[in-house]
Design a protein around this motif. Structure first.
Motif, PDB file in Angstrom:
ATOM      1  N   UNK A  56       0.853  -1.195   0.000  1.00  0.00           N
ATOM      2  CA  UNK A  56       0.000   0.000   0.000  1.00  0.00           C
ATOM      3  C   UNK A  56       0.883   1.238   0.000  1.00  0.00           C
ATOM      4  N   UNK A  57       0.740   2.039  -1.042  1.00  0.00           N
ATOM      5  CA  UNK A  57       1.459   3.313  -1.081  1.00  0.00           C
ATOM      6  C   UNK A  57       0.704   4.317  -0.216  1.00  0.00           C
ATOM      7  N   UNK A  58       1.426   4.992   0.667  1.00  0.00           N
ATOM      8  CA  UNK A  58       0.794   5.987   1.536  1.00  0.00           C
ATOM      9  C   UNK A  58       0.371   7.175   0.681  1.00  0.00           C
ATOM     10  N   UNK A  59      -0.937   7.457   0.673  1.00  0.00           N
ATOM     11  CA  UNK A  59      -1.435   8.554  -0.142  1.00  0.00           C
ATOM     12  C   UNK A  59      -1.109   9.900   0.500  1.00  0.00           C
ATOM     13  N   UNK A  60      -0.864  10.883  -0.342  1.00  0.00           N
ATOM     14  CA  UNK A  60      -0.626  12.225   0.150  1.00  0.00           C
ATOM     15  C   UNK A  60      -1.914  12.798   0.737  1.00  0.00           C
ATOM     16  N   UNK A  61      -1.766  13.558   1.796  1.00  0.00           N
ATOM     17  CA  UNK A  61      -2.936  14.189   2.409  1.00  0.00           C
ATOM     18  C   UNK A  61      -3.555  15.170   1.422  1.00  0.00           C
ATOM     19  N   UNK A  62      -4.868  15.112   1.255  1.00  0.00           N
ATOM     20  CA  UNK A  62      -5.491  16.045   0.319  1.00  0.00           C
ATOM     21  C   UNK A  62      -5.324  17.485   0.784  1.00  0.00           C
ATOM     22  N   UNK A  63      -5.173  18.387  -0.189  1.00  0.00           N
ATOM     23  CA  UNK A  63      -5.029  19.806   0.123  1.00  0.00           C
ATOM     24  C   UNK A  63      -6.411  20.391   0.371  1.00  0.00           C
ATOM     25  N   UNK A  64      -6.699  20.638   1.636  1.00  0.00           N
ATOM     26  CA  UNK A  64      -8.004  21.175   2.015  1.00  0.00           C
ATOM     27  C   UNK A  64      -7.951  22.676   2.254  1.00  0.00           C
ATOM     28  N   UNK A  65      -6.794  23.260   2.001  1.00  0.00           N
ATOM     29  CA  UNK A  65      -6.671  24.686   2.221  1.00  0.00           C
ATOM     30  C   UNK A  65      -6.561  25.058   3.685  1.00  0.00           C
ATOM     31  N   UNK A  66      -6.292  24.072   4.555  1.00  0.00           N
ATOM     32  CA  UNK A  66      -6.260  24.310   5.993  1.00  0.00           C
ATOM     33  C   UNK A  66      -4.879  24.606   6.534  1.00  0.00           C
ATOM     34  N   UNK A  67      -3.915  24.864   5.658  1.00  0.00           N
ATOM     35  CA  UNK A  67      -2.571  25.159   6.123  1.00  0.00           C
ATOM     36  C   UNK A  67      -2.544  26.441   6.934  1.00  0.00           C
ATOM     37  N   UNK A  68      -1.670  26.493   7.924  1.00  0.00           N
ATOM     38  CA  UNK A  68      -1.606  27.674   8.772  1.00  0.00           C
ATOM     39  C   UNK A  68      -0.177  27.860   9.254  1.00  0.00           C
ATOM     40  N   UNK A  69       0.162  29.113   9.526  1.00  0.00           N
ATOM     41  CA  UNK A  69       1.520  29.450   9.935  1.00  0.00           C
ATOM     42  C   UNK A  69       1.740  29.138  11.406  1.00  0.00           C
ATOM     43  N   UNK A  70       3.007  28.922  11.768  1.00  0.00           N
ATOM     44  CA  UNK A  70       3.364  28.652  13.153  1.00  0.00           C
ATOM     45  C   UNK A  70       3.165  29.896  14.013  1.00  0.00           C
ATOM     46  N   UNK A  71       3.030  29.677  15.321  1.00  0.00           N
ATOM     47  CA  UNK A  71       3.128  30.756  16.293  1.00  0.00           C
ATOM     48  C   UNK A  71       4.290  30.408  17.218  1.00  0.00           C
ATOM     49  N   UNK A  72       4.677  31.339  18.095  1.00  0.00           N
ATOM     50  CA  UNK A  72       5.900  31.165  18.879  1.00  0.00           C
ATOM     51  C   UNK A  72       5.657  31.566  20.336  1.00  0.00           C
ATOM     52  N   UNK A  73       6.468  30.962  21.218  1.00  0.00           N
ATOM     53  CA  UNK A  73       6.456  31.328  22.631  1.00  0.00           C
ATOM     54  C   UNK A  73       7.839  31.833  23.015  1.00  0.00           C
TER      55      UNK A  73
END
Length: 385
Positions: free
Chosen positions: A163-180
Motif C-alpha cells: 500500500x502506497x501511503x497517499x498524500x494528504x489532500x489539500x483542504x486549504x487548511x494550512x496555517x503558519x506557526x506561532x511562537x512562545x
C-alpha cells in the motif's frame, strides 16, 4: 628382463583398476529435499510504502535451509512476481544464507508496475483508491550454478499486500506557526535566539515545552515583539485556558505557569478555543531483548523525556531477543514496532533491525554492552550512544 617389465606393467594396471573403483564409489548424486523450502517468518497484513523511507528495510525474508543429500553448494534466489504463476519472476537477491532483506524502494518498483500511486484523487476501475495491490514472493533453492543438471526446489508463493501511503489532500487548511518567548519556557527565555515554535495543523498549534514557574507570551510573527498575544487576548477570544496557566498581572498581562515544572505538550486549539497542557510521560521498552523481559513487572525500562521531544534511557543490550516500544504503561495495545516507526519517517540506527518475528519487533544487532538509547520525536530519529 622382459618378464620383469611385464610383471611391473600388470601391477600398475591392477592399481589403476582399484583406483577407478574407489573413485566411482565416492560419487554423490544430489537429491531433492523432501521437506522442501518454506518461508519461516510471519508477514504483515500490509506494507505501507513511501518514497521518504525508500532506503529502509520493508521486510527481511527468512526460510529454512534445504538438504540435497550431497556435499554441494546451495544458492537461494528470492523471487518476486506480479502474478502467482511467476510468469516473469524478478530475482531480488541471490545468497547462500537463509535470509534476504528487501527495501521499501524495491517494493515501490513493483507497486509502480501495478499502477499504484499516492494521489488520493485517482481510483481504480472499481472506484476504490488505487494505492493497494499484491505482489508474490517465493524462494528458489538450487545446487551448484543452476545449470541443467542442478537439483532445485521452489517454495510456495507468498502474497504480500503493498500500500502506497497517499498524500494528504489539500483542504486549504494550512496555517503558519506561532511562537512562545519568556522565562517560563526554559529553552527560550526573553529573547528571539531560540523561541519555541508551535507547529500548526488545521488551526491547531502544538509544541512540547519545558516549563518552569515564570512568565511567557505567544507571538504570531517570529522576531516581532508587536505581534504578541497575551493572556487577556485569549480570554477575549473566548478560550478556555488550562488551570496551570494564569494571568501574570504584570505590565504586559503575560501568561504565568503555576503548575509543576516539567515538560508538557501545549496545544492551542483555535477550533475548540482551548489551551491545554498535558505532562510528559515516558515511553517503555518491553521484551527479552532488554532487561525488562516480556512483562510489566518492575523495573520496566523507562525512556524519559529529558528535554522537549527527546526521550532517553540507559540500559544493557545483550544482543539476543527482541523488544518493542510502548507509549503507555501496562498497555499492550500502545506498542510501536519497527515498521511503524519506519512508516512514520524515522531514521533508525544501524544497531537496530526488524526482528522478523510475528510482531516485527526491534532486535539489537550491535556489540553487546550498555548504551544510551535516544528517541527524538522532532527530528524523527532513534539512535544509540
Amino acid at each position: 628382463m622382459k618378464k620383469t617389465i611385464l610383471i611391473y606393467g600388470a601391477i600398475l594396471a591392477l592399481f589403476g583398476l582399484i583406483s577407478c573403483d574407489e573413485e566411482d564409489y565416492l560419487v554423490f548424486t544430489a537429491q531433492p529435499d523432501p521437506e522442501g523450502v518454506n518461508f519461516e517468518n510471519s508477514f504483515s497484513s500490509q506494507y505501507l510504502l513511501s518514497e521518504d523511507t525508500g532506503t529502509n528495510i520493508a521486510e527481511r525474508f527468512f526460510w529454512n535451509p534445504v538438504d540435497f543429500d550431497a556435499p554441494v553448494n546451495i544458492t537461494y534466489d528470492l523471487e518476486a512476481s506480479l502474478d502467482s504463476e511467476f510468469t516473469t519472476p524478478v530475482i531480488l537477491g541471490s545468497t547462500s544464507a537463509t535470509n534476504q532483506a528487501v527495501t521499501v524502494d524495491q517494493m515501490l518498483e513493483f507497486a509502480e508496475d501495478l499502477g499504484l500511486d499516492d494521489d488520493p484523487a485517482t481510483t481504480g476501475e472499481d472506484g476504490l483508491p488505487n494505492n493497494t495491490g499484491q505482489v508474490y514472493f517465493r524462494i528458489h533453492a538450487y545446487s551448484g550454478t543452476g545449470a541443467a543438471n542442478s537439483v532445485e526446489v521452489y517454495s510456495d508463493a507468498a502474497p504480500l499486500t503493498l500500500s502506497i501511503i497517499e498524500q494528504a489532500p489539500d483542504t486549504g487548511g494550512g496555517c503558519a506557526s506561532i511562537y512562545v518567548v519568556g522565562a517560563a519556557a526554559v529553552d527560550a527565555g526573553w529573547e528571539w535566539s531560540s523561541p519555541v515554535e508551535f507547529f500548526c495543523d488545521g488551526d491547531v498549534y502544538t509544541a512540547r515545552v519545558e516549563l518552569t514557574n515564570d512568565t511567557f507570551r505567544f507571538f504570531e510573527i517570529e522576531g516581532d515583539w508587536a505581534s504578541g498575544l497575551n493572556y487577556p487576548y485569549f480570554e477575549e477570544e473566548g478560550f478556555t485556558i488550562d488551570e496551570n496557566l494564569v494571568n501574570a498581572a504584570d505590565g504586559d498581562s503575560n501568561f504565568s505557569f503555576v503548575g509543576t515544572p516539567g515538560i508538557y505538550e501545549v496545544v492551542v486549539d483555535s477550533n475548540e478555543k482551548t489551551i491545554t497542557l498535558t505532562p510528559s510521560t515516558p515511553y517503555y521498552l518491553v521484551g527479552d531483548g532488554v532487561p525488562t523481559g516480556w512483562n510489566w513487572d518492575e523495573p520496566v525500562v523507562n525512556v524519559v523525556e529529558t528535554s522537549a521531544y527527546i526521550r532517553t534511557a540507559t540500559l544493557e543490550f545483550s544482543g539476543t531477543g527482541a523488544f518493542r516500544v510502548f507509549t503507555s504503561f501496562n498497555d499492550w495495545n500502545s506498542g510501536i514496532n519497527y515498521p511503524t516507526f519506519e512508516e512514520m519517517g524515522y531514521t533508525i540506527g544501524e544497531n537496530f533491525e526488524n526482528a522478523g518475528d510475528g510482531d516485527s519487533n526491534f532486535t539489537f544487532v550491535g556489540i553487546p554492552g550498555t548504551y544510551t538509547m535516544t528517541i527524538n520525536t522532532l527530528e524523527k530519529t532513534i539512535s544509540l550512544e
